[in-house]
Scaffold this active site. Structure first.
Site, PDB file in Angstrom:
ATOM      1  N   TYR A  58      33.542 -14.281  -1.146  1.00  0.00           N
ATOM      2  CA  TYR A  58      33.176 -15.339  -0.201  1.00  0.00           C
ATOM      3  C   TYR A  58      34.171 -16.475  -0.359  1.00  0.00           C
ATOM      4  O   TYR A  58      34.471 -16.904  -1.468  1.00  0.00           O
ATOM      5  CB  TYR A  58      31.761 -15.841  -0.499  1.00  0.00           C
ATOM      6  CG  TYR A  58      31.310 -17.006   0.354  1.00  0.00           C
ATOM      7  CD1 TYR A  58      31.101 -16.850   1.726  1.00  0.00           C
ATOM      8  CD2 TYR A  58      31.061 -18.258  -0.205  1.00  0.00           C
ATOM      9  CE1 TYR A  58      30.662 -17.915   2.516  1.00  0.00           C
ATOM     10  CE2 TYR A  58      30.625 -19.323   0.576  1.00  0.00           C
ATOM     11  CZ  TYR A  58      30.421 -19.150   1.938  1.00  0.00           C
ATOM     12  OH  TYR A  58      29.985 -20.196   2.703  1.00  0.00           O
ATOM     13  N   ASP A 108      41.224 -18.175  -4.981  1.00  0.00           N
ATOM     14  CA  ASP A 108      40.088 -19.031  -4.644  1.00  0.00           C
ATOM     15  C   ASP A 108      39.288 -19.257  -5.920  1.00  0.00           C
ATOM     16  O   ASP A 108      38.479 -18.423  -6.328  1.00  0.00           O
ATOM     17  CB  ASP A 108      39.237 -18.376  -3.552  1.00  0.00           C
ATOM     18  CG  ASP A 108      38.056 -19.260  -3.155  1.00  0.00           C
ATOM     19  OD1 ASP A 108      37.876 -20.333  -3.776  1.00  0.00           O
ATOM     20  OD2 ASP A 108      37.323 -18.874  -2.228  1.00  0.00           O
ATOM     21  N   LYS A 137      33.335 -27.239  -6.276  1.00  0.00           N
ATOM     22  CA  LYS A 137      32.235 -27.207  -7.241  1.00  0.00           C
ATOM     23  C   LYS A 137      32.470 -28.125  -8.461  1.00  0.00           C
ATOM     24  O   LYS A 137      32.285 -29.326  -8.325  1.00  0.00           O
ATOM     25  CB  LYS A 137      31.917 -25.761  -7.610  1.00  0.00           C
ATOM     26  CG  LYS A 137      31.485 -24.988  -6.339  1.00  0.00           C
ATOM     27  CD  LYS A 137      30.838 -23.652  -6.537  1.00  0.00           C
ATOM     28  CE  LYS A 137      30.233 -23.207  -5.207  1.00  0.00           C
ATOM     29  NZ  LYS A 137      30.803 -22.035  -4.596  1.00  0.00           N
TER      30      LYS A 137
HETATM   31  C1  PLP Z   1      31.213 -21.940  -3.055  1.00  0.00           C
HETATM   32  C2  PLP Z   1      32.455 -21.238  -2.711  1.00  0.00           C
HETATM   33  C3  PLP Z   1      33.217 -21.586  -1.571  1.00  0.00           C
HETATM   34  C4  PLP Z   1      32.721 -22.566  -0.547  1.00  0.00           C
HETATM   35  O1  PLP Z   1      32.560 -23.846  -1.060  1.00  0.00           O
HETATM   36  P1  PLP Z   1      31.597 -24.872  -0.293  1.00  0.00           P
HETATM   37  O2  PLP Z   1      31.751 -26.142  -1.060  1.00  0.00           O
HETATM   38  O3  PLP Z   1      30.225 -24.281  -0.349  1.00  0.00           O
HETATM   39  O4  PLP Z   1      32.096 -24.985   1.104  1.00  0.00           O
HETATM   40  C5  PLP Z   1      34.439 -20.977  -1.390  1.00  0.00           C
HETATM   41  N1  PLP Z   1      34.900 -20.060  -2.265  1.00  0.00           N
HETATM   42  C6  PLP Z   1      34.201 -19.697  -3.347  1.00  0.00           C
HETATM   43  C7  PLP Z   1      34.770 -18.697  -4.294  1.00  0.00           C
HETATM   44  C8  PLP Z   1      32.956 -20.252  -3.603  1.00  0.00           C
HETATM   45  O5  PLP Z   1      32.240 -19.852  -4.671  1.00  0.00           O
END
Ligand code: PLP
Length: 426
Positions: free
Chosen positions: A143, A238, A266
């Protein structure tokens, strides 16, 4: 069962779609009523009935210091008093950028944004702008936020609701997204040999946390780096979830890989909204205002978020921080595995730094299809039995869990006691 959680959720559903502001909060895959949270302190959260839970969600990853850490609360209050947002540069942004570029050397420059979604969306645009190529490779189960071109077989929230892709995304927008199997070197080789000249970049969760927890194998990681180099594609790590969570230099530090672009989120906001993306200077020079790739944000580099981020990164750099976090998380994972064994339940668990996975399967999954093969019915039962016993796990079999530095030996012991009773009932 008309308690305060029930009342709040019924009211919420009238004015908020599904009663929640982000889908996986709705308990859609595990069933039942989500707990409406009143407050948090350290490793604990309290719902509106006053029930206490040991929290292993941590706001889905950001709260590596636990809830309402006094230092973070103080710095947020002090900063807020001096103004909430200026839409102009501040000195603290420089401090945070210097800190992050020092800790994650593949990022020579970074730009701050307000969410992980914005970070990955911008990273994709930058990769396309830098290479002049259109296609992006992503992996099933990963994701990368909810921007249109990345909402293809996207994991967790999307998986949980059986919508690997989303309505409202025209196929033209995802036609440049190639989806491959995680940890499948052969498939990756084939994709590059067929479309290598058109590939702008490969985006990956280097330790996937949106299909439970799945680690990229060393072979897969080196194939990624080599193929990107050979075809002039950019490797995008990511690390929105893994950055400052699995170790002080993220998954790239553990794997010994230098990605071209990294995305963060995060933990770097310390619980406040923030994301970032960064790369070597040559790539970042392509961004507006000096380059042709447009990217902007009214609240980007928000002073309160930046202050919370700086203090968080200072605290996690203290000696032993990650050693201790890793040990406590391991104790949880090993203890859970033992309890399951005692009760003859097919279960295994894994962890990296302060991030863990629990799987109702015989072996640790290596791909999305492995994760899908785990016993989800059993997970759902497990989830509710643990919740009744005051342990708050992610309400989905497709999510990694998180331990914070506020989690004590006593918290782990209490969790294992709950697991002892729970596994006995499965
Ligand atoms: C949480 C997450 C996102 C999206 O971040 P948001 O702050 O919820 O938009 C993108 N990539 C990864 C790997 C994530 O865990």
């Amino acid at each position: 069962m008309s308690n305060a959680n029930e009342v709040a959720f019924q009211k919420a559903k009238k004015v908020i779609p599904g009663g929640v502001n982000s889908p996986v909060r709705a308990f859609g895959s595990v069933g039942g009523t989500p707990r409406t949270i009143d407050r948090g302190a350290g490793s604990k959260i309290y719902d509106v009935t006053g029930k206490e839970f040991i929290d292993y969600v941590g706001s889905w990853g950001p709260l590596i210091l636990g809830h309402a850490h006094p230092d973070i609360v103080r710095v947020v209050q002090q900063t807020a008093e001096r103004g909430l947002s200026f839409g102009a540069p501040t000195e603290k942004e420089i401090e945070l950028a210097e800190m992050i570029t020092r800790l994650v050397p593949s990022m020579e420059q970074i730009r701050l944004v307000s969410s992980g979604t914005e970070a990955t969306m911008s990273a994709i645009r930058l990769a396309r702008g830098f290479t002049g190529k259109p296609k992006i490779i992503k992996f099933e189960g990963c994701y990368h936020g909810h921007s249109d071109s990345l909402l293809v077989k996207a994991g967790s929230g999307a998986l949980t609701f059986g919508q690997p892709s989303s309505a409202g995304v025209p196929s033209e927008l995802t036609s440049h997204t190639i989806v491959l199997d995680y940890n499948n070197v052969e498939m990756l080789n084939r994709a590059f040999s067929e479309a290598g000249d058109e590939i702008a970049g490969v985006i990956i969760e280097p330790i996937a946390g949106n299909m439970n927890l799945v680690k990229a194998s060393p072979d897969f990681v080196s194939a990624l780096r080599n193929l990107c180099d050979r075809y002039g594609a950019l490797l995008i790590y990511d690390e929105v979830m893994t950055g400052f969570r699995v170790g002080i230099s993220g998954a790239q530090g553990i794997q010994g890989v230098t990605p071209d672009i990294t995305t963060l989120g995060k933990v770097i906001g310390g619980g406040m909204p923030m994301g970032a993306f960064g790369a070597r200077r040559e790539i970042m020079d392509r961004l507006a205002p000096i380059g042709p790739v447009y990217q902007a944000g009214t609240l980007s580099g928000n002073p309160v978020s930046v202050a919370a981020g700086i203090r968080t990164l200072q605290l996690i750099q203290e000696p032993e921080f990650f050693d201790d976090l890793t040990k406590v998380t391991r104790r949880l994972v090993d203890g859970m595995t033992e309890m399951a064994k005692k009760h003859s339940v097919d279960f295994c668990a894994d962890s990296v730094g302060g991030m863990f996975g629990m799987y109702f399967s015989r072996s640790i999954p290596e791909s999305f299809s492995d994760v899908m093969a785990s016993d989800r019915e059993r997970f759902n039962k497990f989830f509710h039995l643990m919740l009744d016993r005051g342990v708050y796990l992610a309400p989905s079999a497709f999510e990694a869990g998180f331990v914070s530095s506020a989690h004590s030996e006593a918290d782990i012991a209490a969790t294992l006691d709950a697991a002892d009773e729970t596994f006995a009932k499965l």
